[in-house]
Design a protein around this motif. Sequence first.
Motif, PDB file in Angstrom:
ATOM      1  N   LEU A 111       0.807  -1.213   0.000  1.00 16.38           N
ATOM      2  CA  LEU A 111       0.000   0.000   0.000  1.00 16.38           C
ATOM      3  C   LEU A 111       0.846   1.271   0.000  1.00 16.38           C
ATOM      4  N   MET A 112       2.157   1.149  -0.214  1.00 11.49           N
ATOM      5  CA  MET A 112       3.008   2.328  -0.224  1.00 11.49           C
ATOM      6  C   MET A 112       3.186   2.876  -1.630  1.00 11.49           C
ATOM      7  N   SER A 113       2.637   2.223  -2.622  1.00  6.32           N
ATOM      8  CA  SER A 113       2.780   2.725  -3.976  1.00  6.32           C
ATOM      9  C   SER A 113       1.437   2.665  -4.680  1.00  6.32           C
ATOM     10  N   VAL A 114       1.272   3.576  -5.581  1.00  3.39           N
ATOM     11  CA  VAL A 114       0.098   3.579  -6.446  1.00  3.39           C
ATOM     12  C   VAL A 114       0.647   3.575  -7.859  1.00  3.39           C
ATOM     13  N   ALA A 115       0.220   2.625  -8.654  1.00  2.00           N
ATOM     14  CA  ALA A 115       0.735   2.500 -10.011  1.00  2.00           C
ATOM     15  C   ALA A 115      -0.076   3.353 -10.978  1.00  2.00           C
ATOM     16  N   ASP A 116       0.623   3.987 -11.897  1.00  2.00           N
ATOM     17  CA  ASP A 116       0.000   4.682 -13.025  1.00  2.00           C
ATOM     18  C   ASP A 116      -0.941   5.811 -12.613  1.00  2.00           C
ATOM     19  N   VAL A 117      -0.431   6.757 -11.845  1.00  2.00           N
ATOM     20  CA  VAL A 117      -1.191   7.959 -11.534  1.00  2.00           C
ATOM     21  C   VAL A 117      -0.779   9.012 -12.532  1.00  2.00           C
ATOM     22  N   ARG A 118      -1.739   9.543 -13.243  1.00  2.15           N
ATOM     23  CA  ARG A 118      -1.446  10.529 -14.290  1.00  2.15           C
ATOM     24  C   ARG A 118      -1.730  11.936 -13.794  1.00  2.15           C
ATOM     25  N   VAL A 119      -0.796  12.831 -14.099  1.00  3.21           N
ATOM     26  CA  VAL A 119      -0.974  14.240 -13.767  1.00  3.21           C
ATOM     27  C   VAL A 119      -0.817  15.057 -15.032  1.00  3.21           C
ATOM     28  N   LEU A 120      -1.426  16.203 -15.036  1.00  2.00           N
ATOM     29  CA  LEU A 120      -1.385  17.122 -16.173  1.00  2.00           C
ATOM     30  C   LEU A 120      -1.013  18.505 -15.662  1.00  2.00           C
ATOM     31  N   PRO A 121      -0.501  19.359 -16.557  1.00  2.00           N
ATOM     32  CA  PRO A 121      -0.325  20.754 -16.143  1.00  2.00           C
ATOM     33  C   PRO A 121      -1.681  21.313 -15.746  1.00  2.00           C
ATOM     34  N   ARG A 122      -1.695  22.037 -14.649  1.00  2.00           N
ATOM     35  CA  ARG A 122      -2.942  22.630 -14.178  1.00  2.00           C
ATOM     36  C   ARG A 122      -3.363  23.730 -15.141  1.00  2.00           C
ATOM     37  N   PRO A 123      -4.619  23.754 -15.528  1.00  2.77           N
ATOM     38  CA  PRO A 123      -5.085  24.827 -16.434  1.00  2.77           C
ATOM     39  C   PRO A 123      -4.914  26.193 -15.768  1.00  2.77           C
ATOM     40  N   ARG A 124      -4.463  27.126 -16.494  1.00  2.48           N
ATOM     41  CA  ARG A 124      -4.304  28.497 -15.968  1.00  2.48           C
ATOM     42  C   ARG A 124      -5.616  29.234 -16.166  1.00  2.48           C
ATOM     43  N   GLY A 125      -5.902  30.070 -15.219  1.00  5.36           N
ATOM     44  CA  GLY A 125      -7.139  30.805 -15.421  1.00  5.36           C
ATOM     45  C   GLY A 125      -7.670  31.441 -14.260  1.00  5.36           C
TER      46      GLY A 125
END
Length: 125
Positions: A111-125
Amino acid sequence: MPRRNLLRVASPGFHRLDGRIGAGDDVLMLPLLSHRDPALWDDPGAFRPERWEGLDPDTASGYLPFGHAGERCWGRHMVLPLAERLLDIVRHNGLAPDPRQTVAKVPLAGLMSVADVRVLPRPRG
């Protein structure tokens, strides 16, 4: 390390705490279930981390972060600051979770790892 279960071998003291437990009964506690128990929490399936703010694990029934009472994980004092630091880095770099991702694999081995978490640049606004 987060635990999926806490097994305690039979003790006569358990019966004094709860008469339903026999003197020879082992006790298995499952935080994954107690943290989602509708008898203890409003809307237990919803992601509402604020529900844990200010709760005292010694007095909040069913709340078992890092174990219970004198047997709590000694690493708890390291894990929370590490998680806060990681979130600060993510925010500082303008990242946000990918809203299209609705599931991730969490290996039960630790439970110390999570596989394949995707992040994106946060939209500016």
